[in-house]
Design a protein around this motif. Structure first.
Motif, PDB file in Angstrom:
ATOM      1  N   UNK A 373      43.928  17.667  41.081  1.00  0.00           N
ATOM      2  CA  UNK A 373      44.782  17.011  40.086  1.00  0.00           C
ATOM      3  C   UNK A 373      44.402  17.357  38.656  1.00  0.00           C
ATOM      4  N   UNK A 374      43.154  17.776  38.432  1.00  0.00           N
ATOM      5  CA  UNK A 374      42.692  18.007  37.063  1.00  0.00           C
ATOM      6  C   UNK A 374      42.492  19.488  36.748  1.00  0.00           C
ATOM      7  N   UNK A 375      43.024  20.377  37.594  1.00  0.00           N
ATOM      8  CA  UNK A 375      42.943  21.814  37.348  1.00  0.00           C
ATOM      9  C   UNK A 375      44.343  22.402  37.209  1.00  0.00           C
ATOM     10  N   UNK A 376      44.464  23.433  36.369  1.00  0.00           N
ATOM     11  CA  UNK A 376      45.734  24.121  36.176  1.00  0.00           C
ATOM     12  C   UNK A 376      45.578  25.592  36.521  1.00  0.00           C
ATOM     13  N   UNK A 377      46.672  26.203  36.970  1.00  0.00           N
ATOM     14  CA  UNK A 377      46.687  27.637  37.261  1.00  0.00           C
ATOM     15  C   UNK A 377      47.900  28.242  36.568  1.00  0.00           C
ATOM     16  N   UNK A 378      47.887  29.551  36.287  1.00  0.00           N
ATOM     17  CA  UNK A 378      49.058  30.188  35.668  1.00  0.00           C
ATOM     18  C   UNK A 378      50.288  30.082  36.564  1.00  0.00           C
ATOM     19  N   UNK A 379      51.462  29.936  35.939  1.00  0.00           N
ATOM     20  CA  UNK A 379      52.687  29.873  36.725  1.00  0.00           C
ATOM     21  C   UNK A 379      52.940  31.193  37.448  1.00  0.00           C
ATOM     22  N   UNK A 380      52.632  32.304  36.793  1.00  0.00           N
ATOM     23  CA  UNK A 380      52.745  33.610  37.441  1.00  0.00           C
ATOM     24  C   UNK A 380      51.525  34.447  37.069  1.00  0.00           C
ATOM     25  N   UNK A 381      51.053  35.251  38.009  1.00  0.00           N
ATOM     26  CA  UNK A 381      49.950  36.170  37.744  1.00  0.00           C
ATOM     27  C   UNK A 381      50.179  37.427  38.581  1.00  0.00           C
ATOM     28  N   UNK A 382      49.983  38.585  37.961  1.00  0.00           N
ATOM     29  CA  UNK A 382      50.203  39.854  38.641  1.00  0.00           C
ATOM     30  C   UNK A 382      48.984  40.746  38.464  1.00  0.00           C
ATOM     31  N   UNK A 383      48.500  41.278  39.572  1.00  0.00           N
ATOM     32  CA  UNK A 383      47.410  42.252  39.548  1.00  0.00           C
ATOM     33  C   UNK A 383      48.036  43.642  39.686  1.00  0.00           C
ATOM     34  N   UNK A 384      47.654  44.554  38.794  1.00  0.00           N
ATOM     35  CA  UNK A 384      48.272  45.870  38.718  1.00  0.00           C
ATOM     36  C   UNK A 384      47.204  46.938  38.920  1.00  0.00           C
ATOM     37  N   UNK A 385      47.495  47.901  39.781  1.00  0.00           N
ATOM     38  CA  UNK A 385      46.508  48.932  40.109  1.00  0.00           C
ATOM     39  C   UNK A 385      46.154  49.804  38.911  1.00  0.00           C
ATOM     40  N   UNK A 386      46.995  49.822  37.876  1.00  0.00           N
ATOM     41  CA  UNK A 386      46.665  50.620  36.690  1.00  0.00           C
ATOM     42  C   UNK A 386      45.594  49.949  35.844  1.00  0.00           C
ATOM     43  N   UNK A 387      45.314  48.674  36.116  1.00  0.00           N
ATOM     44  CA  UNK A 387      44.281  47.944  35.374  1.00  0.00           C
ATOM     45  C   UNK A 387      43.092  47.579  36.248  1.00  0.00           C
ATOM     46  N   UNK A 388      43.362  47.198  37.483  1.00  0.00           N
ATOM     47  CA  UNK A 388      42.311  46.796  38.418  1.00  0.00           C
ATOM     48  C   UNK A 388      42.425  47.682  39.658  1.00  0.00           C
ATOM     49  N   UNK A 389      41.451  48.558  39.843  1.00  0.00           N
ATOM     50  CA  UNK A 389      41.491  49.552  40.913  1.00  0.00           C
ATOM     51  C   UNK A 389      41.397  48.872  42.281  1.00  0.00           C
ATOM     52  N   UNK A 390      42.371  49.086  43.168  1.00  0.00           N
ATOM     53  CA  UNK A 390      42.312  48.484  44.507  1.00  0.00           C
ATOM     54  C   UNK A 390      41.082  48.883  45.308  1.00  0.00           C
ATOM     55  N   UNK A 391      40.537  50.078  45.082  1.00  0.00           N
ATOM     56  CA  UNK A 391      39.355  50.500  45.841  1.00  0.00           C
ATOM     57  C   UNK A 391      38.136  49.678  45.468  1.00  0.00           C
ATOM     58  N   UNK A 392      38.110  49.138  44.256  1.00  0.00           N
ATOM     59  CA  UNK A 392      36.961  48.351  43.812  1.00  0.00           C
ATOM     60  C   UNK A 392      37.165  46.855  44.046  1.00  0.00           C
ATOM     61  N   UNK A 393      38.392  46.410  44.018  1.00  0.00           N
ATOM     62  CA  UNK A 393      38.696  44.994  44.297  1.00  0.00           C
ATOM     63  C   UNK A 393      39.818  44.913  45.325  1.00  0.00           C
ATOM     64  N   UNK A 394      39.539  45.353  46.545  1.00  0.00           N
ATOM     65  CA  UNK A 394      40.594  45.399  47.572  1.00  0.00           C
ATOM     66  C   UNK A 394      41.147  44.027  47.917  1.00  0.00           C
ATOM     67  N   UNK A 395      40.359  42.991  47.724  1.00  0.00           N
ATOM     68  CA  UNK A 395      40.786  41.636  48.095  1.00  0.00           C
ATOM     69  C   UNK A 395      41.968  41.136  47.252  1.00  0.00           C
TER      70      UNK A 395
END
Length: 502
Positions: A373-395
């Motif tokens: 009840x006391x935490x908030x999260x972004x309404x939308x969030x997108x992970x993009x391979x041009x910024x975060x390499x899938x091989x390093x953060x596959x999860x």
């Protein structure tokens, strides 16, 4: 540029890579995978992938009417070892690229190669074929993950001829029920469900002869409890399993000696992601407050030696942890369970004990309600391979939950809640989303538009300024309110994140 995504298909003669032009099959043009759940109060649906294959020769297009049921696996390459490289790549002296970029040029030759599986399933009926502008054909198809078989399995469960059961089915112990469901699923080529340490109740109620729930519903009701398991399909190579994501389990937040927040997940140190590397809305979701968790369990009664069952509620509240204004109107998260909680049969049942929730369970739920009840999260969030390499953060790029991670340096990171703790920063996980793969200007791009859920930070330790590493305030990657969330200060230098593992 990220590495490509790779698709393997099996039309009955073994796995064939569609990216390999030498095989003369087809090329993966694009795909979209919808997976998981939109909220914590809904169990995930089977993942659905829509994809387009570019068929130069027409060979696959000509077989389109018989592609339904074809097995499909989609992967992206992990960091390959030298032994995994193919002869076509040449010798060491022929590779004029950095070692940490090998995964961008490596093409796995089977689903069992060192790669990360994003999706595995079977092609659904239907689709379309159209001529491609540059020759050949475009096949537009869809596939469903194998968890869908659990939804289709609705046949009669085990029975017992004793008169007291009155024709009921799915009779037996909880462990026997799970074993039978896994046996039936395996026989149909579906994944098996793994408990991952989740305790089953002592006994479960059976079903009347006219009630035939799906095996997926049976799994949810068999395991519903205070850890709030959300059941997702998890992929490994060409296989998968159905595993629980425990929404109420506490997550310990660490502070490394260089001043970075991190969490430990499956033996891997995950350093916090910078908001600068994420496409996220600056708008935050203010969740509707939950004030209690209600389990609709079962009570057994007897009438002339015949057993019958009805619902009995087990309510777990906030134990006065929430601000009074949030509890003015009760809002419940309700779980349907087959757990036998009350035995009013006068000894007729005699098929196992009853179960209930412990005081520890109630305390954990109260802490989770406060955190939710006391935490908030972004309404939308997108992970993009041009910024975060899938091989390093596959999860971040799979059709299954990421597990815990943290986002820092967001505009909202400075917000402090009424409890003095961060309103935004803290452990979160993906619980659903849309994975998309496209080619732009000759380069492949993979994105994950994710649905996030806040996880409960472990709050047993109270860190003081004197406990922090010998660093200046400017070197610490946190705000004052973040101090209340830190549980463990690493005493050794941080190790690099494991690359290409989860």
């Amino acid at each position: 540029m990220m590495q490509q995504c790779f698709m393997f298909i099996d039309t009955g003669n073994g796995w064939t890579p569609v990216n390999d032009s030498a095989k003369d099959i087809a090329a993966l043009d694009s795909f979209t995978i919808d997976w998981g759940s939109d909220s914590i109060d809904e169990q995930p649906e089977p993942a659905v992938m829509t994809f387009t294959l570019r068929d130069r020769t027409g060979r696959l297009a000509g077989q389109a009417l018989t592609l339904a049921g074809m097995k499909v696996v989609v992967q992206f390459s992990n960091q390959p070892r030298w032994m995994d490289l193919t002869p076509a790549m040449g010798g060491w002296r022929d590779l004029h690229i950095p070692i940490d970029s090998l995964h961008k040029t490596y093409s796995p030759d089977s689903p069992d190669s060192p790669s990360e599986t994003m999706f595995a399933g079977s092609v659904s009926a239907g689709g379309s074929i159209e001529p491609a502008s540059d020759g050949g054909w475009l096949l537009k198809l869809s596939a469903t993950s194998r968890m869908a078989i659990w939804k289709r399995l609705q046949s009669q469960g085990p029975t017992d001829t004793a008169a007291k059961w009155n024709g009921a089915h799915w009779i037996g112990t909880p462990s026997a029920r799970l074993a039978e469901m896994n046996r039936r699923a395996s026989a149909q080529g579906a994944p098996e469900a793994q408990l991952d340490g989740l305790a089953l109740p002592s006994s479960v109620a059976p079903y009347t002869s006219s009630d035939h729930p799906s095996q997926l519903d049976l799994l949810h009701r068999l395991t519903a409890g205070p850890r709030l398991p959300q059941w997702h399909e998890v992929y490994d190579g060409a296989t998968s399993t159905i595993r629980p994501l425990f929404l109420t389990d506490p997550i310990a937040v660490h502070l490394s000696t260089d001043g970075r927040l991190n969490v430990l997940t499956d033996g891997e140190t995950r350093h916090a992601l910078s908001a600068a590397d994420i496409e996220a809305s600056t708008d935050l979701s203010i969740t509707e407050p939950l004030t209690q968790v209600v389990i609709n369990a079962k009570r057994v009664k007897s009438d002339n030696g015949k057993l019958s069952f009805d619902d009995v509620e087990i309510t777990m509240g906030d134990r006065n942890r929430l601000p009074p204004q949030l509890t003015a109107m009760q809002k419940s998260l309700t779980l349907d369970s087959d757990m036998l909680a009350v035995d009013d049969s006068g000894g007729v049942w005699n098929s196992g004990g009853t179960s209930n929730v412990s005081d520890t369970d109630r305390a954990n739920i109260a802490q989770w309600l406060e955190s939710h009840d006391l935490r908030m999260v972004p309404e939308t969030v997108t992970f993009n391979s041009t910024r975060l390499d899938p091989a390093r953060r596959p999860w971040l790029y799979k059709a299954s939950p990421s597990g815990p991670f943290i986002i820092v340096k967001a505009k909202a990171s400075a917000l402090t809640g009424s409890d003095g703790r961060p309103s935004f920063t803290g452990p979160i996980t993906t619980i659903g989303g849309t994975l998309s793969y496209r080619w732009h200007a000759g380069n492949p791009t993979l994105t994950q538009e994710a649905t996030l859920a806040a996880l409960r930070p472990l709050l047993t330790e109270r860190i003081t300024w004197a406990d922090l590493p010998t660093l200046s305030w400017q070197q610490l990657d946190l705000y004052i309110c973040d101090l209340s969330m830190i549980q463990i200060i690493n005493t050794s230098s941080p190790t690099a994140e494991k690359e290409g593992t989860q």
